[in-house]
Design a protein around this motif. Structure first.
Motif, short mmCIF file in Angstrom:
data_model
loop_
_atom_site.label_atom_id
_atom_site.label_comp_id
_atom_site.label_asym_id
_atom_site.label_seq_id
_atom_site.Cartn_x
_atom_site.Cartn_y
_atom_site.Cartn_z
N GLU A 226 0.83 -1.19 0.00
CA GLU A 226 0.00 0.00 0.00
C GLU A 226 0.87 1.25 0.00
O GLU A 226 2.09 1.20 0.17
N LEU A 227 0.22 2.37 -0.17
CA LEU A 227 0.91 3.67 -0.24
C LEU A 227 1.58 3.98 1.09
O LEU A 227 0.94 3.98 2.14
N SER A 228 2.88 4.25 1.07
CA SER A 228 3.58 4.61 2.30
C SER A 228 3.43 6.10 2.58
O SER A 228 3.13 6.90 1.69
N ASP A 229 3.66 6.47 3.82
CA ASP A 229 3.56 7.88 4.20
C ASP A 229 4.59 8.73 3.47
O ASP A 229 4.29 9.82 2.99
N GLN A 230 5.81 8.22 3.40
CA GLN A 230 6.87 8.98 2.74
C GLN A 230 6.56 9.17 1.26
O GLN A 230 6.78 10.25 0.69
N MET A 231 6.02 8.12 0.65
CA MET A 231 5.66 8.21 -0.76
C MET A 231 4.54 9.23 -0.96
O MET A 231 4.56 10.03 -1.90
N ALA A 232 3.56 9.23 -0.05
CA ALA A 232 2.46 10.19 -0.14
C ALA A 232 2.99 11.62 -0.04
O ALA A 232 2.56 12.52 -0.78
N LEU A 233 3.93 11.83 0.89
CA LEU A 233 4.52 13.16 1.06
C LEU A 233 5.20 13.63 -0.22
O LEU A 233 5.01 14.77 -0.68
N GLU A 234 5.98 12.75 -0.82
CA GLU A 234 6.71 13.11 -2.03
C GLU A 234 5.77 13.35 -3.22
O GLU A 234 5.98 14.29 -4.00
N LEU A 235 4.72 12.53 -3.34
CA LEU A 235 3.81 12.68 -4.48
C LEU A 235 2.98 13.95 -4.36
O LEU A 235 2.71 14.62 -5.37
N ILE A 236 2.57 14.31 -3.16
CA ILE A 236 1.81 15.55 -2.98
C ILE A 236 2.70 16.76 -3.26
O ILE A 236 2.26 17.74 -3.90
N ALA A 237 3.95 16.70 -2.80
CA ALA A 237 4.88 17.80 -3.10
C ALA A 237 5.07 17.95 -4.60
O ALA A 237 5.09 19.06 -5.14
N ARG A 238 5.18 16.81 -5.29
CA ARG A 238 5.34 16.84 -6.74
C ARG A 238 4.09 17.45 -7.41
O ARG A 238 4.19 18.23 -8.36
#
Length: 320
Positions: A226-238
Motif C-alpha cells: 500500500e501507499l507509504s507515508d513517505q511516498m504520499a509526502l513526495e507525491l503531494i509535493a510533486r
C-alpha cells in the motif's frame, strides 16, 4: 599276630596324618577375596535451554528504575500494545497521562495542561523507510533549527535515529521549546516518537522520555503493497510543484515558511499538510488503497475552519 595288629595301627596313623596334611580347615582353605569397588559414574550434564521470560501483557504494571546524575529512583511502568499502530512499549504512569487517538499514542506530563500540552511524547506509525523518513524530517526541521542526528540503542538490541532540534538556526541560542524525533525501523516502515518539552530541565526530561522510547518494539501491521507515508509526502509535493512551477524555487530559497508534513496516518488513510508561503494550510486526505485524494483548505484569520476544495486528484498520477 601282635605284629599284624601293630602294623594295622601304624598304617591307620599314617593315613590320618596324610589326610590332615592335605586338607586344611574350611576357614583356612578359602583364599581371601577383595570386595569389588563400585564407583558411581558422574551424572551426564544435561544442557537445558534458559526459561524464556514471558512477554509482558497489554496493561501489565511493574516497577523499574530511573538513573540520573548519580541518583536512582523507582519508577512505575505500564506496558501497552497497539496492534493497529504496530508497536508496544512501557510508560511511566505516575509522571505521564496517556492519551490514545486513532492514529497515535501520546503521553502528556502530568502537570501539563491536558488540552494544550507542551511536554509530551507522541508515537505514530509510518510506512516509509526509516532512513528516508529521517532525512525528510531533518530537512524540514533544519529550516528553523540547527539539528543534530545520532543513533541510539534500544532495549531490544536495535537502533533508532534521533534528531534533536533545540538551537534556533544560525543564532547559537536555545529555543524555548525543544523537539526531538526518534525514528524506529519497523518491518513495514518505521515508528516515529516525537518528544516536545520546555528548555528548562531539558536534560532530565529528555532522559525520562528516552527511558520510555527505548522500550518501543515495532512489529508488522500487514500493510505491504500500500501507499507509504513517505511516498504520499513526495507525491503531494510533486503535485503542488506541477501546479505552481515557481514553488520549488520559493521553498528552496527559504524566504517564506512553506513545507509539507504528515499530520495523520492510519491503516486506511494518510493526511499530508502543505503549508503554503501564502499562509494557507492545505490538507490532502489520501486513501491508501486507491490513492484518491480529498482536499481541504484553511486560511487562519480568514476562514473559520477547513473548507472543502473543488480540487480532486489521485496521487498515483504523479508516480514515476
Amino acid at each position: 599276630m601282635k605284629k599284624a595288629i601293630v602294623m594295622f595301627f601304624v598304617i591307620a596313623a599314617l593315613m590320618l596324618s596324610m589326610t590332615a596334611c592335605g586338607k586344611a580347615p574350611a576357614s583356612e582353605s578359602k583364599t581371601p577375596t577383595t570386595e569389588p569397588q563400585v564407583t558411581e559414574a558422574a551424572p551426564i550434564p544435561v544442557e537445558t535451554a534458559p526459561t524464556p521470560v514471558p512477554a509482558r501483557q497489554d496493561g501489565e504494571r511493574f516497577e523499574g528504575t530511573f538513573s540520573y546524575q548519580g541518583f536512582e529512583e523507582t519508577v512505575h511502568y505500564e506496558h501497552i500494545r497497539r496492534d493497529d499502530l504496530g508497536f508496544e512499549m512501557d510508560y511511566d504512569y505516575d509522571l505521564f497521562v496517556r492519551q490514545s487517538g486513532t492514529d497515535f499514542e501520546r503521553f502528556v506530563y502530568a502537570h501539563d495542561d491536558m488540552t494544550k500540552p507542551q511536554n509530551y511524547l507522541e508515537v505514530r506509525a509510518d510506512t516509509g523507510n526509516a532512513n528516508l523518513v529521517a532525512d525528510a524530517m531533518n530537512t524540514t526541521l533544519s529550516s528553523e533549527y540547527d539539528t543534530t542526528v545520532v543513533y541510539r540503542d534500544m532495549d531490544n538490541g536495535e537502533q533508532c535515529i534521533r534528531i534533536e532540534a533545540s538551537v534556533i538556526k544560525g543564532t547559537n541560542q536555545m529555543a524555548d521549546q525543544i523537539e526531538e524525533r526518534y525514528i524506529i525501523p519497523a518491518p513495514d516502515g518505521c515508528r516515529i516518537a516525537t518528544g516536545h518539552y520546555d528548555t528548562a530541565d531539558s536534560e532530565g526530561f529528555a532522559k525520562r522520555l528516552f527511558y520510555m522510547v527505548k522500550t518501543i518494539s515495532a512489529f508488522d501491521r500487514g500493510l505491504e503493497g500500500e501507499l507509504s507515508d513517505q511516498m504520499a509526502l513526495e507525491l503531494i509535493a510533486r503535485h503542488c510543484m506541477e501546479q505552481n512551477p515557481d514553488l520549488e524555487e520559493i521553498v528552496n530559497a527559504g524566504q517564506y515558511d512553506a513545507y509539507w508534513e504528515i499530520v495523520s496516518s492510519n491503516p486506511q488513510e494518510v493526511v499530508v499538510l502543505f503549508r503554503s508561503y501564502t499562509g494557507a494550510q492545505i490538507r490532502y486526505y489520501i486513501e491508501r488503497s486507491t490513492g484518491d485524494v480529498r482536499v481541504t483548505e484553511f486560511v487562519p484569520g480568514i476562514t473559520p475552519e477547513e473548507m472543502p476544495s473543488e480540487e480532486s486528484l489521485n496521487v498515483w498520477d504523479y508516480f514515476g
